[in-house]
Design an enzyme around this catalytic site. Structure first.
Site, PDB file in Angstrom:
ATOM      1  N   ARG A   1       0.827  -1.169   0.171  1.00 58.72           N
ATOM      2  CA  ARG A   1       0.109   0.037   0.097  1.00 58.72           C
ATOM      3  C   ARG A   1       0.861   1.233  -0.031  1.00 58.72           C
ATOM      4  O   ARG A   1       0.231   2.422  -0.041  1.00 58.72           O
ATOM      5  CB  ARG A   1      -1.003   0.087   1.215  1.00 58.72           C
ATOM      6  CG  ARG A   1      -2.457  -0.719   0.946  1.00 58.72           C
ATOM      7  CD  ARG A   1      -2.998  -1.009   2.010  1.00 58.72           C
ATOM      8  NE  ARG A   1      -2.389  -1.872   3.372  1.00 58.72           N
ATOM      9  CZ  ARG A   1      -2.607  -1.985   4.297  1.00 58.72           C
ATOM     10  NH1 ARG A   1      -3.499  -1.058   4.874  1.00 58.72           N
ATOM     11  NH2 ARG A   1      -2.161  -2.694   5.246  1.00 58.72           N
TER      12      ARG A   1
ATOM     13  N   LYS B   1       9.441  -0.830   2.349  1.00 60.83           N
ATOM     14  CA  LYS B   1       8.661   0.075   3.173  1.00 60.83           C
ATOM     15  C   LYS B   1       9.550   0.506   4.263  1.00 60.83           C
ATOM     16  O   LYS B   1       9.355   1.806   4.622  1.00 60.83           O
ATOM     17  CB  LYS B   1       7.400  -0.765   3.788  1.00 60.83           C
ATOM     18  CG  LYS B   1       6.684   0.045   4.739  1.00 60.83           C
ATOM     19  CD  LYS B   1       5.197  -0.348   5.042  1.00 60.83           C
ATOM     20  CE  LYS B   1       5.056  -1.766   5.832  1.00 60.83           C
ATOM     21  NZ  LYS B   1       3.554  -1.999   6.113  1.00 60.83           N
TER      22      LYS B   1
END
Ligand code: UD1
Ligand code: MG
Length: 458
Positions: free
Chosen positions: A17, A24
């Site tokens: 996402r 990330k």
């Protein structure tokens, strides 16, 4: 505090996402990778072993993050948190307790982890939990009728009744390593996500009669993870707010704690005032009584007491003396040192130069690769021509020199002590001390000259 503590940071996930090629945990919060924040907290616990489980992005993580104390464990395929921890096991001290942290949960406080660790030992484990008004997405803490932890059920496997439980698993747990190893070996992936869940070890502990304690963070943000760019920005604000509170608590005046950004370390003396929208990067020290105006950016700078930096100034890798006045709209670049009482005014750029005490460069000038003495006045629009297209050369301006406006100093060149340079000069040879030097066409007047007039079109 348990002996031989292992800390394992799970950081193999991709972070879909985030919509980014960067793993990330390499996204930055307050100028440092998320993983660096977690590593700093982990190191403060002085673990015997510090292990990071990595996977997505391959070597990008070990390459980007420094530390000889880190053991890297590769999880080539992300088969779940239990599988991830299993990859770390060969690197851990089997005697001790293992604390599991997530690489994408950056703001957990050390004392919270210490309280958790106090509840874990060779025959007990502990889970950091928190009650959320909206627990959607998290694993729920299922307790028995006596209120003891029975197991953790993931959102996707939970019954409707279990989904109503609002106490959730933060993911941070501490357990005896040897027992963990045995439990992890027995995990199955027969669940809604087809993953090996670390959380299944809780029921295994309970089945063996091991008490599972819970403790809680003081603040919810300590256990918030980053899954999206928006969540990253939200945690950034939490971090900055905390930093502003810390500075204010030590006596700095922060005009608006919601409009301060410290991406590194900022040390303030007494009665420092920082106006809104300033960014501090790297290591910045502000002496007492320093005032930083609105919208300034300071990176790796030390500023001595009493100096005023007016709005919209950009200062990088520089040392600023006491009682200087800088800006508005000044740019001070790496390698610059201003002695005390120096003035650098609007639209002035200074690079790799020393400016002596009491000297002034007040308007629209470029001073690069220059050594400027004390009590020098550099007039508006002065330029040091330091670059010949191939090499850089120095300009030396001795004490008490006066440089007239719009002067070019073609380096290498020296202006002797007390010299005056006439306005509009291009100085290509050394100017002697105490004398007036100028290079300028003599002014002449052409009497009777007429301006051209516009011809009428027919
Ligand atoms: C996990 C917990 C859940 C908890 C939640 C808190 C499990 C099964 N579930 O769920 O109970 O409420 O965290 O945020 O543990 N990771 C790996 N390798 C993998 C999978 C994950 O390294 O194969 C890492 C991720 O990079 C991340 C962390 O483990 O840092 C958590 O993974 P994530 O997929 O976010 O777990 P959740 O499903 O959120
Ligand atoms: Mg998650």
């Amino acid at each position: 505090m348990p002996n031989s503590l292992n800390v394992v940071i799970l950081a193999a996930g991709r972070g879909t996402r985030m919509h980014s090629d960067l793993p990330k945990v390499l996204h930055c919060l307050a100028g440092r990778a998320l993983l660096d924040h977690v590593l700093a907290t982990a190191r403060a616990l002085k673990p015997a072993r510090l292990c990071v489980v990595y996977g997505y992005g391959g070597d990008a993580l070990p390459k980007a993050v420094q530390g000889n104390d880190i053991v890297w464990a590769l999880q080539a395929r992300q088969l779940g948190t239990g599988h991830a921890l299993q990859q770390a096991l060969p690197h851990l001290d089997a005697q001790g307790v293992t604390l599991v942290l997530y690489g994408d949960v950056p703001l957990t406080r050390q004392d919270t982890l210490q309280r958790l660790l106090q509840q874990a030992g060779s025959d007990s484990m502990a889970v950091l939990t928190v009650a959320l008004s909206d627990p959607t997405g998290y694993g729920r803490i299922v307790r028995d009728t006596d209120g003891r932890v029975a197991r953790i059920v993931e959102q996707k496997d939970a019954s409707d009744a279990e989904k109503r439980i609002n106490e959730v698993n933060t993911g941070i747990i501490a357990a005896p390593t040897a027992r963990l190893a045995r439990w992890l070996a027995g995990l199955s992936n027969d669940n809604a996500q087809g993953e090996y869940y670390l959380t299944d070890t809780i029921a295994m502990a309970v089945a063996e009669g091991m008490p599972v304690a819970t403790s809680h963070p003081h603040h919810e943000w300590e256990v918030l993870g980053v899954n999206s760019k928006l969540q990253l920005a939200e945690l950034e604000r939490v971090y900055q707010r905390n930093y502003a509170e810390k500075l204010a608590g030590l006596g700095a005046t922060i005009m608006d704690p919601a409009r301060l950004d410290v991406r590194g370390d900022l040390v303030c003396g007494q009665d420092v005032i920082i106006d809104v929208n300033c960014v501090f990067e790297g290591s910045v020290t502000l002496g007492s009584q320093v005032k930083v105006g609105a919208n300034c950016v300071l990176k790796n700078v030390s500023v001595a007491e009493g100096t005023q930096i007016q709005p919209f100034s950009h200062i990088e890798e520089a040392q600023i003396g006491a009682n200087c006045r800088i800006g508005p709209f000044a740019r001070i670049r790496p390698g610059t040192a201003l002695a005390s009482d120096a003035h650098v005014g609007n639209f002035v750029e200074i690079k790799n130069s020393q400016i002596g005490s009491g000297s002034k460069v007040n308007h629209l000038s470029y001073v690069g690769d220059a050594t400027v003495g004390s009590k020098v006045n550099i007039g508006a629009g002065t330029i040091t021509c330091n670059y010949d297209g191939a090499n850089k050369h120095r300009t030396v301006i001795e004490d008490e020199v006066f440089i007239g406006s719009d002067t070019q100093l073609v380096a290498p060149v020296t202006v002797g002590r007390g010299a005056t340079i006439g306005a509009g000069s291009t100085i290509t040879r050394d100017a002697p001390a105490g004398e007036l030097t100028l290079s300028r066409m003599k002014q002449l007047t052409i009497t009777g000259w007429q301006r051209p007039t516009k011809k009428s079109k027919r």
